[in-house]
Design a protein around this motif. Structure first.
Motif, PDB file in Angstrom:
ATOM      1  N   GLU A   1       0.946  -1.267  -0.288  1.00 10.13           N
ATOM      2  CA  GLU A   1       0.099   0.167  -0.339  1.00 10.13           C
ATOM      3  C   GLU A   1       0.609   0.642   0.170  1.00 10.13           C
ATOM      4  O   GLU A   1       0.550   1.928  -0.712  1.00 10.13           O
ATOM      5  CB  GLU A   1      -0.527   0.043   1.511  1.00 10.13           C
ATOM      6  CG  GLU A   1      -1.941  -1.146   1.158  1.00 10.13           C
ATOM      7  CD  GLU A   1      -0.983  -2.632   1.513  1.00 10.13           C
ATOM      8  OE1 GLU A   1      -2.692  -3.261   1.474  1.00 10.13           O
ATOM      9  OE2 GLU A   1      -0.001  -2.842   1.894  1.00 10.13           O
ATOM     10  N   SER A   2       2.133   1.012   0.464  1.00 14.53           N
ATOM     11  CA  SER A   2       3.020   2.086   0.539  1.00 14.53           C
ATOM     12  C   SER A   2       3.932   2.408  -0.330  1.00 14.53           C
ATOM     13  O   SER A   2       4.216   3.865  -0.923  1.00 14.53           O
ATOM     14  CB  SER A   2       3.887   2.029   1.815  1.00 14.53           C
ATOM     15  OG  SER A   2       3.032   2.262   3.390  1.00 14.53           O
ATOM     16  N   VAL A   3       3.910   1.729  -0.781  1.00 14.66           N
ATOM     17  CA  VAL A   3       4.726   1.555  -2.595  1.00 14.66           C
ATOM     18  C   VAL A   3       3.979   1.943  -3.706  1.00 14.66           C
ATOM     19  O   VAL A   3       3.816   2.945  -4.236  1.00 14.66           O
ATOM     20  CB  VAL A   3       5.476   0.215  -2.981  1.00 14.66           C
ATOM     21  CG1 VAL A   3       6.054   0.331  -4.660  1.00 14.66           C
ATOM     22  CG2 VAL A   3       6.072  -0.216  -2.201  1.00 14.66           C
ATOM     23  N   LEU A   4       2.322   1.732  -3.760  1.00 11.91           N
ATOM     24  CA  LEU A   4       1.197   1.901  -4.216  1.00 11.91           C
ATOM     25  C   LEU A   4       1.091   4.056  -4.524  1.00 11.91           C
ATOM     26  O   LEU A   4       0.637   4.758  -4.971  1.00 11.91           O
ATOM     27  CB  LEU A   4      -0.158   1.561  -3.964  1.00 11.91           C
ATOM     28  CG  LEU A   4       0.483  -0.005  -4.426  1.00 11.91           C
ATOM     29  CD1 LEU A   4      -1.513  -0.934  -4.431  1.00 11.91           C
ATOM     30  CD2 LEU A   4       0.473   0.152  -6.504  1.00 11.91           C
ATOM     31  N   LYS A   5       1.087   4.645  -3.383  1.00 11.08           N
ATOM     32  CA  LYS A   5       0.924   5.843  -3.004  1.00 11.08           C
ATOM     33  C   LYS A   5       2.515   6.559  -3.023  1.00 11.08           C
ATOM     34  O   LYS A   5       1.856   7.324  -3.787  1.00 11.08           O
ATOM     35  CB  LYS A   5       0.827   5.808  -1.377  1.00 11.08           C
ATOM     36  CG  LYS A   5       0.050   7.134  -0.640  1.00 11.08           C
ATOM     37  CD  LYS A   5       0.200   7.539   0.356  1.00 11.08           C
ATOM     38  CE  LYS A   5      -0.234   9.003   1.084  1.00 11.08           C
ATOM     39  NZ  LYS A   5      -0.110   9.535   2.316  1.00 11.08           N
ATOM     40  N   THR A   6       3.291   5.767  -2.708  1.00  8.80           N
ATOM     41  CA  THR A   6       4.791   6.355  -3.356  1.00  8.80           C
ATOM     42  C   THR A   6       4.541   6.420  -5.325  1.00  8.80           C
ATOM     43  O   THR A   6       4.816   7.733  -4.926  1.00  8.80           O
ATOM     44  CB  THR A   6       6.026   6.062  -2.975  1.00  8.80           C
ATOM     45  OG1 THR A   6       5.925   5.563  -1.222  1.00  8.80           O
ATOM     46  CG2 THR A   6       7.254   6.938  -3.352  1.00  8.80           C
ATOM     47  N   LEU A   7       4.240   5.569  -5.243  1.00  5.26           N
ATOM     48  CA  LEU A   7       4.362   5.527  -7.274  1.00  5.26           C
ATOM     49  C   LEU A   7       3.585   6.642  -7.673  1.00  5.26           C
ATOM     50  O   LEU A   7       3.194   7.344  -8.402  1.00  5.26           O
ATOM     51  CB  LEU A   7       3.623   3.984  -7.561  1.00  5.26           C
ATOM     52  CG  LEU A   7       5.061   3.271  -6.924  1.00  5.26           C
ATOM     53  CD1 LEU A   7       4.840   1.472  -7.742  1.00  5.26           C
ATOM     54  CD2 LEU A   7       6.321   3.621  -8.279  1.00  5.26           C
ATOM     55  N   GLU A   8       1.890   7.096  -6.954  1.00  7.35           N
ATOM     56  CA  GLU A   8       1.299   7.716  -7.413  1.00  7.35           C
ATOM     57  C   GLU A   8       1.607   9.206  -6.866  1.00  7.35           C
ATOM     58  O   GLU A   8       1.324  10.159  -7.462  1.00  7.35           O
ATOM     59  CB  GLU A   8       0.307   7.482  -6.519  1.00  7.35           C
ATOM     60  CG  GLU A   8      -0.722   5.782  -7.282  1.00  7.35           C
ATOM     61  CD  GLU A   8      -1.993   5.523  -6.343  1.00  7.35           C
ATOM     62  OE1 GLU A   8      -3.330   5.212  -6.377  1.00  7.35           O
ATOM     63  OE2 GLU A   8      -2.491   6.627  -4.698  1.00  7.35           O
ATOM     64  N   GLU A   9       2.426   9.519  -6.433  1.00  5.49           N
ATOM     65  CA  GLU A   9       3.050  10.703  -5.978  1.00  5.49           C
ATOM     66  C   GLU A   9       4.467  11.457  -6.398  1.00  5.49           C
ATOM     67  O   GLU A   9       4.533  12.315  -6.389  1.00  5.49           O
ATOM     68  CB  GLU A   9       2.745  10.982  -4.323  1.00  5.49           C
ATOM     69  CG  GLU A   9       1.707  10.629  -4.092  1.00  5.49           C
ATOM     70  CD  GLU A   9       1.289  11.060  -2.030  1.00  5.49           C
ATOM     71  OE1 GLU A   9       2.232  10.658  -1.526  1.00  5.49           O
ATOM     72  OE2 GLU A   9       0.635  10.998  -1.576  1.00  5.49           O
ATOM     73  N   ASN A  10       4.562  10.717  -6.971  1.00  3.94           N
ATOM     74  CA  ASN A  10       6.082  10.604  -7.200  1.00  3.94           C
ATOM     75  C   ASN A  10       6.373   9.829  -8.665  1.00  3.94           C
ATOM     76  O   ASN A  10       6.287   9.160  -8.956  1.00  3.94           O
ATOM     77  CB  ASN A  10       7.365   9.916  -6.382  1.00  3.94           C
ATOM     78  CG  ASN A  10       7.509  10.972  -5.123  1.00  3.94           C
ATOM     79  OD1 ASN A  10       7.727  11.518  -4.941  1.00  3.94           O
ATOM     80  ND2 ASN A  10       6.301  10.212  -4.034  1.00  3.94           N
ATOM     81  N   ASN A  11       7.129  11.054  -9.331  1.00  8.97           N
ATOM     82  CA  ASN A  11       7.588  10.628 -10.736  1.00  8.97           C
ATOM     83  C   ASN A  11       9.453  10.487 -10.798  1.00  8.97           C
ATOM     84  O   ASN A  11       9.713  10.700 -11.882  1.00  8.97           O
ATOM     85  CB  ASN A  11       6.752  11.545 -11.805  1.00  8.97           C
ATOM     86  CG  ASN A  11       6.897  10.243 -13.184  1.00  8.97           C
ATOM     87  OD1 ASN A  11       7.769   9.615 -13.529  1.00  8.97           O
ATOM     88  ND2 ASN A  11       6.567  11.495 -14.142  1.00  8.97           N
ATOM     89  N   ASN A  12      10.094   9.688  -9.484  1.00  4.67           N
ATOM     90  CA  ASN A  12      11.441  10.425 -10.156  1.00  4.67           C
ATOM     91  C   ASN A  12      11.838   8.713 -10.708  1.00  4.67           C
ATOM     92  O   ASN A  12      10.887   7.949 -10.908  1.00  4.67           O
ATOM     93  CB  ASN A  12      11.851  10.179  -7.935  1.00  4.67           C
ATOM     94  CG  ASN A  12      13.640   9.691  -8.606  1.00  4.67           C
ATOM     95  OD1 ASN A  12      14.054   9.203  -8.952  1.00  4.67           O
ATOM     96  ND2 ASN A  12      13.892  10.890  -7.665  1.00  4.67           N
ATOM     97  N   GLU A  13      13.030   8.818 -11.440  1.00  9.26           N
ATOM     98  CA  GLU A  13      13.287   7.498 -12.358  1.00  9.26           C
ATOM     99  C   GLU A  13      13.915   6.348 -12.066  1.00  9.26           C
ATOM    100  O   GLU A  13      13.340   5.852 -12.799  1.00  9.26           O
ATOM    101  CB  GLU A  13      14.312   8.502 -13.241  1.00  9.26           C
ATOM    102  CG  GLU A  13      14.289  10.164 -14.023  1.00  9.26           C
ATOM    103  CD  GLU A  13      13.345   9.594 -15.422  1.00  9.26           C
ATOM    104  OE1 GLU A  13      14.131   7.377 -15.753  1.00  9.26           O
ATOM    105  OE2 GLU A  13      12.373   9.808 -16.375  1.00  9.26           O
ATOM    106  N   GLN A  14      14.520   7.081 -10.459  1.00 11.83           N
ATOM    107  CA  GLN A  14      14.404   5.684  -9.706  1.00 11.83           C
ATOM    108  C   GLN A  14      13.420   4.551  -9.165  1.00 11.83           C
ATOM    109  O   GLN A  14      13.854   3.838  -9.337  1.00 11.83           O
ATOM    110  CB  GLN A  14      15.275   6.082  -8.317  1.00 11.83           C
ATOM    111  CG  GLN A  14      16.818   6.438  -8.383  1.00 11.83           C
ATOM    112  CD  GLN A  14      17.138   7.096  -7.338  1.00 11.83           C
ATOM    113  OE1 GLN A  14      17.062   6.605  -6.096  1.00 11.83           O
ATOM    114  NE2 GLN A  14      18.566   7.636  -7.105  1.00 11.83           N
TER     115      GLN A  14
END
Length: 247
Positions: free
Chosen positions: A210-223
């Motif tokens: 759930e945390s990873v999904l939220k991070t993917l939704e809120e960040n567009n970092n190349e890494q």
């Protein structure tokens, strides 16, 4: 290490600077495009309980919400159906375990947001992996008895505690995150063989799907684009069997 069989066993370390993003601590107005998130998730099979027409089994949650379970394990989903047949034979005999990709679930979840009869997808983790996650956190000194969410395990090492990476067949480095701690431990063993000088620095961290999904939704970092979710061994076997049947 079956889940990584198509990846070359060449390991590296990725900068530890990405840690705060994976743990949802860095916010930005940019987001990874939804299509890329779905693509990242679609290789992970999950399991729902549905009737012969494919309609999911729905329970009533708080505030008149509609909830359906999404199991990480096919065996857990089947056990749920077996118990339902004992407790409510009329309903239990009308449903079955249905595989679906995590990407499809994510897409349906987003399509349902804001609707009057919104369907809430609840991820059901594997109990053994929840216990493994609790063990990791307690070893890190955290006083915790409950783990909320689906555990994902990731390894760090080296002087700056960067994330362990492996390279795909095309040479691109990826950061694998595992639904199953044992698979990560197998990867760590390979890493220690290839880089014995960093062996003592390796440690396992745990976060949640759930945390990873939220991070993917809120960040567009190349890494973040290099994060790869590695299904459990059980799910990998399901993929192989399904592929053989289709061929």
């Amino acid at each position: 290490m079956k889940a990584l069989r198509r990846w070359s066993i060449r390991f590296g370390l990725f900068s530890g600077a990405m840690a705060s993003m994976l743990w949802g601590m860095t916010a930005t107005t940019l987001a990874l495009p939804q299509s890329q998130i779905i693509e990242k998730l679609k290789q992970v099979p999950v399991f729902t309980v549905a009737n012969e027409k494919g309609s999911p089994l729905v329970a009533s949650g708080g505030n008149n919400s509609r909830v359906t379970g999404v199991f990480m394990s096919q065996q857990d989903a089947q056990e749920f159906v077996n118990n339902l047949k004992k407790e409510n034979p009329e309903l239990g005999n009308k449903v079955q375990v249905v595989p679906i990709s995590l990407g499809r679930v994510y897409k349906l979840d987003k399509q349902n947001e804001g609707k009057s009869k919104e369907l809430d997808f609840r991820y059901v983790p594997m109990e053994e992996e929840v216990n493994s996650a609790l063990s990791v956190l307690k070893q890190q000194g955290q006083d915790i008895d409950n783990f909320g969410g689906v555990p994902l395990f990731i390894a760090r090492g080296g002087e700056d505690q960067g994330y362990l990476t492996v390279k795909r067949g095309n040479g691109d480095p990826v950061i694998p995150m595992f639904f199953e701690k044992e698979q990560l431990e197998n990867m760590i063993d390979k890493f220690k063989e290839s880089q014995p000088q960093n062996a003592d620095s390796v440690k396992i961290d745990v976060t949640t799907l759930e945390s990873v999904l939220k991070t993917l939704e809120e960040n567009n970092n190349e890494q973040l684009k290099q994060v790869v979710l590695v299904p459990s061994q059980e799910s990998m076997q399901f993929i192989q069997q399904n592929s053989q049947q289709q061929n």
